[in-house]
Design an enzyme around this catalytic site. Structure first.
Site, PDB file in Angstrom:
ATOM      1  N   CYS A 112       0.828  -1.210   0.000  1.00 36.02           N
ATOM      2  CA  CYS A 112       0.000   0.000   0.000  1.00 36.02           C
ATOM      3  C   CYS A 112       0.867   1.268   0.000  1.00 36.02           C
ATOM      4  O   CYS A 112       1.492   1.575  -0.998  1.00 36.02           O
ATOM      5  CB  CYS A 112      -0.990  -0.026   1.163  1.00 36.02           C
ATOM      6  SG  CYS A 112      -2.262   1.248   1.029  1.00 36.02           S
ATOM      7  N   HIS A 220      -3.750  -5.301   0.001  1.00 33.09           N
ATOM      8  CA  HIS A 220      -3.443  -5.605   1.399  1.00 33.09           C
ATOM      9  C   HIS A 220      -3.427  -7.110   1.669  1.00 33.09           C
ATOM     10  O   HIS A 220      -4.330  -7.637   2.341  1.00 33.09           O
ATOM     11  CB  HIS A 220      -4.461  -4.921   2.315  1.00 33.09           C
ATOM     12  CG  HIS A 220      -4.255  -3.452   2.447  1.00 33.09           C
ATOM     13  ND1 HIS A 220      -3.407  -2.902   3.393  1.00 33.09           N
ATOM     14  CD2 HIS A 220      -4.743  -2.417   1.726  1.00 33.09           C
ATOM     15  CE1 HIS A 220      -3.404  -1.587   3.261  1.00 33.09           C
ATOM     16  NE2 HIS A 220      -4.203  -1.261   2.263  1.00 33.09           N
ATOM     17  N   GLU A 222      -1.729  -8.647   3.738  1.00 32.21           N
ATOM     18  CA  GLU A 222      -1.511  -8.944   5.167  1.00 32.21           C
ATOM     19  C   GLU A 222      -2.820  -9.211   5.912  1.00 32.21           C
ATOM     20  O   GLU A 222      -2.833  -9.973   6.884  1.00 32.21           O
ATOM     21  CB  GLU A 222      -0.726  -7.808   5.830  1.00 32.21           C
ATOM     22  CG  GLU A 222      -1.517  -6.610   6.307  1.00 32.21           C
ATOM     23  CD  GLU A 222      -2.068  -5.712   5.206  1.00 32.21           C
ATOM     24  OE1 GLU A 222      -2.955  -4.879   5.502  1.00 32.21           O
ATOM     25  OE2 GLU A 222      -1.609  -5.825   4.057  1.00 32.21           O
TER      26      GLU A 222
END
Length: 259
Positions: A112, A220, A222
């Protein structure tokens, strides 16, 4: 062998009048549970750091997302209020770490804000409020949703055949959770575009001349790294690269050298 360690530069945050150096839990959790590595949070300061002293002690670099944006002056643009918020200490910490990690062949994963820092660190520029540009999809987070809804996997990106990420995720379409209002404008000369959104927005890059894993994604991975296949594969590949780097720099004991 003990678990290798990755550095994650902090954001500057203010709570109850105090200044904090902070990283969102979702990045630390993904590093531990999906990459299988430990994470050290690197405090953010505008000056006084010895970048090599930090990198000497870690085996990888993870650049997280953030609510703040890279300051436009770092890519030759004028700043206005709507480009913020800014975090100059984060900029001053992350950008030198990115450049030196690449130079030293230390594995790098940028997410990001991280992909935007990677692009700026290597000479690229960013576009603000991309949803206002003709033909662009609105990549911002939906209004009125909880955190899971904010990070819901809802966008298609096309991974280019023969790219670094295609070697991890396979080429073609994947679904991701990309939410942002800035994006890469001019791609840095040392970066190769790896994946794009349906409107052409750059969603992933790799460092062309890197001697180690060096990838940035706008989405994203994660957040769902333990449950979503593509997200897990990306973090697992980063973890493998970190372990390989750590193993290669281990000192050889006298018994090993005799054998």
């Amino acid at each position: 062998m003990t678990k290798p360690i990755v550095a994650i530069p902090a954001d500057i945050r203010s709570f109850d009048g105090a200044t904090w150096h902070a990283v969102q839990h979702q990045y630390l959790r993904a590093a531990l549970n999906a990459s299988g590595v430990m994470a050290f949070i690197i405090p953010a300061f505008e000056e006084g750091y010895d970048t090599d002293a930090i990198l000497d002690r870690v085996d990888g670099l993870l650049i997280s997302g953030s609510a703040s944006n890279v300051h436009p002056s770092l890519y030759g643009a004028a700043a206005n209020d709507k480009d913020g918020p800014f975090d100059p200490a984060r900029d001053a910490t992350s950008l030198p770490l990115i450049r030196r990690a690449i130079d030293r062949a230390i594995p790098l994963l940028a997410i990001c804000r991280g992909i935007q820092e990677l692009n700026v660190a290597l000479g690229g520029s960013l576009a603000s409020e991309i949803q206002e540009q003709p033909g662009n999809w609105d990549h911002r987070r939906p209004e009125g949703v909880d955190r899971d809804g904010m990070y819901a996997i809802r966008q298609t990106v096309h991974v280019k055949e023969g790219s670094c990420i295609a070697g991890i995720l396979g080429p073609g379409e994947i679904r991701v959770n990309s939410l942002h209002r800035q994006a890469i404008a001019r791609t840095a000369p040392r970066l190769q575009v790896e994946a794009v959104a349906e409107d052409g927005t750059v969603e992933a890059v790799s460092v062309i001349d890197a001697k180690a894993f060096a990838v940035g994604v706008q989405w994203h991975p994660e957040y769902w790294a333990e449950t979503d296949k593509s997200s897990n594969q990306l973090f697992a590949a980063f973890g493998d690269a970190v372990r390989a780097y750590a193993a290669a720099k281990l000192p050889v004991s006298p018994a090993q050298s005799i054998a």
